[in-house]
Design an enzyme around this catalytic site. Structure first.
Site, mmCIF file in Angstrom:
data_model
loop_
_atom_site.group_PDB
_atom_site.id
_atom_site.type_symbol
_atom_site.label_atom_id
_atom_site.label_comp_id
_atom_site.label_asym_id
_atom_site.label_seq_id
_atom_site.Cartn_x
_atom_site.Cartn_y
_atom_site.Cartn_z
ATOM 1 C CE1 TYR A 142 -3.329 -2.805 0.742
ATOM 2 C CE2 TYR A 142 -4.593 -1.095 1.152
ATOM 3 C CZ TYR A 142 -4.520 -2.313 0.757
ATOM 4 O OH TYR A 142 -5.807 -3.091 0.555
ATOM 5 C CE LYS A 193 3.113 -18.147 -1.728
ATOM 6 N NZ LYS A 193 2.143 -19.435 -1.810
ATOM 7 C CG ASP A 225 -0.710 -20.757 -0.467
ATOM 8 O OD1 ASP A 225 -0.534 -20.809 0.698
ATOM 9 O OD2 ASP A 225 -0.439 -21.345 -1.265
ATOM 10 C CG ASP A 249 -7.833 -5.476 1.728
ATOM 11 O OD1 ASP A 249 -8.683 -4.726 2.061
ATOM 12 O OD2 ASP A 249 -7.727 -5.448 0.154
ATOM 13 C CG ASP A 253 -13.179 -7.854 2.127
ATOM 14 O OD1 ASP A 253 -13.196 -6.998 3.056
ATOM 15 O OD2 ASP A 253 -13.812 -7.480 0.996
#
Ligand code: IPM
Ligand code: MG
Length: 361
Positions: A142, A193, A225, A249, A253
């Site tokens: 970001y 990751k 993942d 983020d 959700d």
């Protein structure tokens, strides 16, 4: 009598509809607890662009600087989609996060027993889910440099964003996460990751190092993942999750589905001296202006404000209990409607919860 100044930034879309209901609740809390809130409204997002040309005008920034806490609605919408990246409504929110150093974003996702059938997932999967995502909020893709788009010599284009973290940035958000886990079930999952990204390898190293100061919290690491899959396959295995900005983020959700509706989820962004509270949902242009949005996420965000910024945890509990009571009485907004329940609009839901809060003092 204590006076707390609160910057109120409703923003766009349903932000304009749900924030007034959160203020209604805080008004009842003020009366019941003998506290005085001074609410001052500011422009942010598309509403601010329309009025001033800027997504975060100087007046709003100064208002936030002089307040004890910020109550934020939502920003963005198709009307401002043509605006260049750097001036989009979302920039207003991102700048607030960065300027106020709000590096730790707390996003609880709890499956309310009464709403267990509102989730598109099976009851047997979501029942009992009670987790907290802690998303790093001021680093990573970001904000990393370099960023931007360039024209290549052959006429093609190239765009770049940078995922960068310093060990210091990882350390401080990890400490918040361990502290939160300590108040919960003492289990922390750090998501990265690390099998591919250098940033994630550093992330894992630093979090492991911080864990030494928290021997009472059980830490494990999970690849993002795999976490995305486990969240919808076995959500009850999670307690507290900590992860970098972009992963957080996306995962938060996804976690919203576990709670039945995005309309139920509050958040707190902590770090600097002034914290920001906002519902996790966006501006919902498809239902904006109809008076049907669920105000519960905004109301629960106001409860988090009471707890984390004003040290009014007892009052926060009253608000949370009032929400439960109204759900128990069978009232539902459209997003969580089930057979045999009574449909309520945004204002009616706010009024019902306000009445229950009032009855608790
Ligand atoms: C969120 C939102 C924001 C984000 C947008 C509106 C910039 O999706 O708070 O999760 O990406 O952080
Ligand atoms: Mg998001």
């Amino acid at each position: 009598m204590a006076t707390h100044k609160i910057a109120v930034l409703p923003g766009d879309g349903i932000g304009q509809e749900v924030i007034p209901e959160a203020l209604r609740i805080l008004g009842v809390v003020a009366k019941g607890s003998g506290t005085t809130f001074e609410f001052e409204q500011g422009l942010v997002g598309g509403a601010a662009i329309d009025a001033t040309g800027e997504p975060l005008p100087g007046d709003t920034l100064r208002l936030c600087e002089s307040s004890h806490a910020i109550l934020f609605g939502a920003v963005g919408g198709p009307r401002w989609d043509h605006v260049p990246q750097e001036r989009r409504p979302e920039r207003g929110l991102l700048r607030l996060r960065k300027d106020f150093d709000l590096y730790a974003n707390l996003r609880p996702a709890k499956c309310f027993p009464l709403l267990v059938d509102a989730s598109p997932l099976k009851r047997s999967v979501v029942e009992g889910t009670d987790l907290m995502v802690i998303r790093e909020l001021t680093g990573g893709l970001y904000f990393g440099e370099p960023r931007g788009t360039e024209k290549m010599a052959d006429g093609s284009a190239r765009a770049v964003n940078t995922m960068a973290y310093t060990s210091r940035e990882i350390d401080r958000v990890a400490r918040v996460a361990f502290d939160v886990a300590r108040q919960r079930r003492r289990r922390l999952t750090s998501v990265d990751k690390a099998n591919v990204l250098a940033v994630s390898q550093l992330w894992r190293e630093v979090v492991t190092e911080v864990a030494r100061d928290y021997p009472d919290v059980q830490l494990d690491h999970m690849l993002v993942d795999n976490c995305a899959m486990a969240l919808v396959a076995r959500p009850t295995q999670f307690d507290t999750i900590v992860t970098e900005n972009t992963f957080g983020d996306i995962l938060s959700d996804e976690a919203a589905i576990l709670a039945g509706s995005m309309g139920m989820l509050p958040s707190a962004s902590l770090g600097g001296k002034t914290a920001l509270y906002e519902p996790v949902h966006g501006t919902a242009p498809d239902i904006a202006g109809q008076g049907i949005a669920n105000p519960i996420a905004a109301i629960l965000s106001a409860a988090m404000l009471l707890r984390y910024s004003l040290n009014m945890g007892g009052d926060a509990e009253k608000v949370e209990a009032a929400v439960l009571r109204v759900l128990e009485k069978g009232y539902r907004t459209a997003d969580i409607r089930q057979e045999g329940t009574t449909l309520a609009g945004t204002v009616q839901m706010g009024e019902l919860i306000a009445r229950e809060v009032g009855a608790m003092y």
